[in-house]
Scaffold this motif. Structure first.
Motif, PDB file in Angstrom:
ATOM      1  N   GLU A  48       0.799  -1.128   0.073  1.00  0.00           N
ATOM      2  CA  GLU A  48       0.044   0.030   0.173  1.00  0.00           C
ATOM      3  C   GLU A  48       0.727   1.239   0.051  1.00  0.00           C
ATOM      4  N   SER A  49       0.290   2.444  -0.645  1.00  0.00           N
ATOM      5  CA  SER A  49       1.195   3.495  -0.667  1.00  0.00           C
ATOM      6  C   SER A  49       0.422   4.348   0.846  1.00  0.00           C
ATOM      7  N   GLU A  50       1.070   5.363   0.975  1.00  0.00           N
ATOM      8  CA  GLU A  50       0.745   6.205   2.041  1.00  0.00           C
ATOM      9  C   GLU A  50      -0.863   6.642   1.911  1.00  0.00           C
ATOM     10  N   VAL A  51      -0.894   7.167   0.757  1.00  0.00           N
ATOM     11  CA  VAL A  51      -2.506   7.506   0.486  1.00  0.00           C
ATOM     12  C   VAL A  51      -3.369   6.482   0.495  1.00  0.00           C
ATOM     13  N   GLU A  52      -3.098   5.397  -0.168  1.00  0.00           N
ATOM     14  CA  GLU A  52      -4.003   4.044  -0.069  1.00  0.00           C
ATOM     15  C   GLU A  52      -4.196   3.776   1.487  1.00  0.00           C
ATOM     16  N   THR A  53      -3.164   3.966   2.154  1.00  0.00           N
ATOM     17  CA  THR A  53      -3.178   3.444   3.457  1.00  0.00           C
ATOM     18  C   THR A  53      -4.306   4.216   4.453  1.00  0.00           C
ATOM     19  N   ALA A  54      -4.128   5.627   4.252  1.00  0.00           N
ATOM     20  CA  ALA A  54      -4.647   6.771   4.873  1.00  0.00           C
ATOM     21  C   ALA A  54      -6.319   6.679   4.648  1.00  0.00           C
ATOM     22  N   LEU A  55      -6.572   6.400   3.268  1.00  0.00           N
ATOM     23  CA  LEU A  55      -8.055   6.203   2.774  1.00  0.00           C
ATOM     24  C   LEU A  55      -8.452   4.956   3.269  1.00  0.00           C
ATOM     25  N   ARG A  56      -7.700   4.074   3.248  1.00  0.00           N
ATOM     26  CA  ARG A  56      -8.443   2.432   3.855  1.00  0.00           C
ATOM     27  C   ARG A  56      -8.694   2.701   5.222  1.00  0.00           C
ATOM     28  N   GLU A  57      -7.694   3.322   6.253  1.00  0.00           N
ATOM     29  CA  GLU A  57      -7.965   3.440   7.613  1.00  0.00           C
ATOM     30  C   GLU A  57      -9.010   4.290   7.594  1.00  0.00           C
ATOM     31  N   SER A  65     -16.202   7.159   3.024  1.00  0.00           N
ATOM     32  CA  SER A  65     -15.336   6.943   1.859  1.00  0.00           C
ATOM     33  C   SER A  65     -15.552   8.191   0.517  1.00  0.00           C
ATOM     34  N   ALA A  66     -16.435   9.099   1.143  1.00  0.00           N
ATOM     35  CA  ALA A  66     -16.653  10.154   0.252  1.00  0.00           C
ATOM     36  C   ALA A  66     -15.680  11.290   0.766  1.00  0.00           C
ATOM     37  N   VAL A  67     -14.451  11.101  -0.010  1.00  0.00           N
ATOM     38  CA  VAL A  67     -13.455  12.288   0.448  1.00  0.00           C
ATOM     39  C   VAL A  67     -12.549  12.396  -0.551  1.00  0.00           C
ATOM     40  N   LYS A  68     -12.151  13.679  -0.665  1.00  0.00           N
ATOM     41  CA  LYS A  68     -11.058  13.853  -1.543  1.00  0.00           C
ATOM     42  C   LYS A  68      -9.974  14.612  -0.679  1.00  0.00           C
ATOM     43  N   LEU A  69      -8.785  13.893  -0.980  1.00  0.00           N
ATOM     44  CA  LEU A  69      -7.541  14.549  -0.030  1.00  0.00           C
ATOM     45  C   LEU A  69      -6.877  15.491  -0.860  1.00  0.00           C
ATOM     46  N   ALA A  70      -6.330  16.303   0.097  1.00  0.00           N
ATOM     47  CA  ALA A  70      -5.540  17.484  -0.408  1.00  0.00           C
ATOM     48  C   ALA A  70      -4.182  16.947  -0.255  1.00  0.00           C
ATOM     49  N   GLU A  71      -3.458  16.327  -1.167  1.00  0.00           N
ATOM     50  CA  GLU A  71      -2.156  15.635  -1.147  1.00  0.00           C
ATOM     51  C   GLU A  71      -1.111  16.488  -0.807  1.00  0.00           C
ATOM     52  N   ASN A  72      -1.341  18.028  -1.113  1.00  0.00           N
ATOM     53  CA  ASN A  72      -0.213  18.913  -0.886  1.00  0.00           C
ATOM     54  C   ASN A  72      -0.457  19.579   0.481  1.00  0.00           C
ATOM     55  N   HIS A  73      -1.544  18.975   1.345  1.00  0.00           N
ATOM     56  CA  HIS A  73      -1.531  19.622   2.668  1.00  0.00           C
ATOM     57  C   HIS A  73      -1.279  18.359   3.664  1.00  0.00           C
ATOM     58  N   TYR A  94      -0.675  12.730   8.554  1.00  0.00           N
ATOM     59  CA  TYR A  94      -2.047  12.949   8.055  1.00  0.00           C
ATOM     60  C   TYR A  94      -2.158  13.862   6.704  1.00  0.00           C
ATOM     61  N   TYR A  95      -3.317  13.523   6.119  1.00  0.00           N
ATOM     62  CA  TYR A  95      -3.492  14.250   4.917  1.00  0.00           C
ATOM     63  C   TYR A  95      -4.803  15.189   5.280  1.00  0.00           C
TER      64      TYR A  95
END
Length: 144
Positions: A48-57, A65-73, A94-95
């Motif tokens: 898993e990538s960091e982003v995949e882990t964060a979303l799965r957790e 699950s209805a979330v959009k990550l601000a990967e730059n924050h 944290y994202y």
């Protein structure tokens, strides 16, 4: 004493409700049975990538699950504790996550309760000063 580096990834879920930003917190149940208010987070699974882990957790612990990550924050929390005769050097990344549906379902084995809170209320609930600092940083990002 052995030193172990440990990494987790999570989301600071936010949503604007009636013109006011709210944040979703979980009342986490630790492995030792302690309970404390925090942001959803967890360890990566193989591949898993960091982003995949964060979303799965986030999805597993909260049902969100209805979330959009601000990967730059991103926000980092680092601390040390002792467990099972080892010193754990923990880093949590944290994202910032913009949620579009406030519905949630908690994972009862790890989360005692959860909910959406105004930032002042959330700050009072958060157990650790480092998470209160992250909440302030998130507030600055949202209000700029």
């Amino acid at each position: 004493m052995t030193t172990v580096k440990d990494y987790s990834y999570g989301v600071v879920p936010v949503m604007k409700v009636e013109g006011e930003w709210r944040v979703f917190l979980i009342h986490q149940i630790s492995r030792k049975g302690d309970r404390f208010w925090t942001f959803p987070k967890g360890h990566p699974e193989a591949g898993e990538s960091e982003v995949e882990t964060a979303l799965r957790e986030l999805r597993e612990e909260t049902g969100i699950s209805a979330v959009k990550l601000a990967e730059n924050h991103t926000f980092t929390n680092s601390y040390t504790f002792t467990a099972e005769e080892a010193q754990i050097e923990k880093t949590v990344l944290y994202y910032l996550g913009y949620v579009t549906d406030e519905a949630s379902t908690i994972q009862a084995t790890e989360v005692a309760e959860a909910g959406w809170f105004a930032f002042m209320e959330a700050e009072a609930k958060l157990a650790h000063e480092s998470n209160k600092k992250i909440l302030k940083e998130v507030s600055i990002v949202l209000n700029t």
